[in-house]
Enzyme design. Structure first.
Site, PDB file in Angstrom:
ATOM      1  N   HIS A   1      49.940 -25.045  -4.601  1.00 41.35           N
ATOM      2  CA  HIS A   1      49.226 -24.421  -5.717  1.00 41.35           C
ATOM      3  C   HIS A   1      48.740 -23.046  -5.286  1.00 41.35           C
ATOM      4  O   HIS A   1      48.201 -22.873  -4.185  1.00 41.35           O
ATOM      5  CB  HIS A   1      48.038 -25.311  -6.110  1.00 41.35           C
TER       6      HIS A   1
ATOM      7  N   HIS B   1      45.114 -14.051  -7.546  1.00 44.35           N
ATOM      8  CA  HIS B   1      44.246 -15.193  -7.856  1.00 44.35           C
ATOM      9  C   HIS B   1      42.816 -14.699  -7.715  1.00 44.35           C
ATOM     10  O   HIS B   1      42.245 -14.693  -6.640  1.00 44.35           O
ATOM     11  CB  HIS B   1      44.507 -16.385  -6.927  1.00 44.35           C
TER      12      HIS B   1
END
Length: 347
Positions: free
Chosen positions: A44, A121
């Protein structure tokens, strides 16, 4: 770029190399099972091991967080960074560890050069997309019977021109390694054609123009801080039935801004590691295959910190309980039983 995890150095090294060529080592019966019915480990937010502490906070984050990043950058950015990093192994180390699904969140920074694309992110990476795709391609050349699923997502700040530039890079870098869109293949089919990459692209208009791109892969994201609540979410999703193609069950815990502000000295790693045993137990209980409650790709954080990758790969052994027909595999998923190459057995 790769860091140490909570395991000892020698143990970590063993965990991160034992599954380097696991696809080529699969039982021959499993090589004729479509990829969406195999159990495949993924990471992830694959690229967060190289987030740049000097980068601005992403424009997709809340205005409050962006404001804090501008007013108090020396305080805010280190906190954001601690809660943004989900991996410590670099992309080659993750592939060596056995990861075969890479979650690639692509962005163009407002202050970046015209064609330089980064990953993101909450903040942006030091790594460039083109360099990383080249690194993956070089790894595949050295492992010709391994297959990766690349999920290109997010696309923050991307214009139509940048999308076309990225697709051109993908073609130039992977070339004949790309598997064109169509029915999901088996490993034997991919090997016979010399194809090693299924590339999903989460922008429908671009996918429609390029036959080498696959649609975005569904990702079951629980958005939970606690492991038990995440597991409840995943079980609920299973009860609704699996998607027809490739899909991801994410066992990644997720913080929100309120939680981060309430725990400024902690990190995503400190929140995740104590929960890995509970999440690993859930993983080991899963079954791949075509049944409604079967899993496919399972993606986690902090690859190499435990036995997650090996646990996901070993789930494929559940497909080998019955081989009475050619290339047959039997799997039990809850109350459902299926026979490859035959008809469903009695429940």
């Amino acid at each position: 770029m790769g860091g140490q995890t909570s395991t000892g150095g020698s143990v970590q090294s063993l965990l991160c190399t034992a599954n380097t060529d696991w696809m080529s080592a699969l039982c021959p019966l499993l090589r004729d099972v479509p990829l969406h019915h195999l159990s495949i480990p993924g990471s992830h937010d694959t690229m967060t091991y190289c987030l740049n502490k000097k980068s601005p906070i992403s424009q997709t984050q809340s205005r409050l967080l962006q404001l804090l990043g501008k007013v108090l950058p020396c305080v805010t950015r280190p906190v954001v960074l601690r809660w943004s990093i989900t991996q410590v192994l670099d992309v080659t180390e993750q592939l060596d560890a056995g990861v075969r699904y890479l979650d690639l969140r692509i962005a163009h920074m407002l202050v970046g050069s015209e064609k330089n694309l980064h990953f993101v992110h909450m903040v942006y990476t030091t790594a460039l997309v083109e360099d990383t795709l080249t690194e993956i391609s070089e790894w595949l050349e050295n492992h010709p019977r391994e297959v990766v699923i690349l999920a290109c997502r997010n696309f923050e700040g991307m214009t139509e021109d940048l999308h076309e530039y990225l697709v051109a890079c993908i073609r130039n870098i992977f070339g004949d390694m790309l598997c064109p869109r169509g029915d999901l293949p088996t490993l034997n089919q991919l090997w016979s054609r010399g194809q090693q990459v299924i590339l999903s692209y989460e922008e429908e208009s671009v996918v429609s123009r390029h036959g080498e791109l696959w649609p975005g892969i569904p990702y079951w994201w629980g958005d939970q801080v606690k492991a038990q609540e995440l597991i409840q979410y995943l079980e609920h999703m299973k009860s609704c039935g699996r998607p027809g193609g490739l899909f991801v069950a994410g066992i990644n815990l997720t913080e929100n801004l309120a939680y981060v502000l309430g725990h400024p000295s902690q990190s995503l790693r400190k929140m995740t590691l104590p929960n890995l045993p509970c999440l690993s137990t859930w993983v080991r209980e899963q079954c791949p295959g075509p049944g409604a409650r079967c899993t496919n790709i399972i993606a986690g954080d902090f690859i190499g910190a435990d036995t997650f990758v090996g646990d996901v790969i070993r789930l494929n052994e559940k497909l080998l309980r019955c081989s009475r027909v050619p290339f047959a595999a039997h799997v039990e998923c809850g109350r459902e039983e299926w026979v490859w190459g035959g008809v469903p057995a009695s429940p």
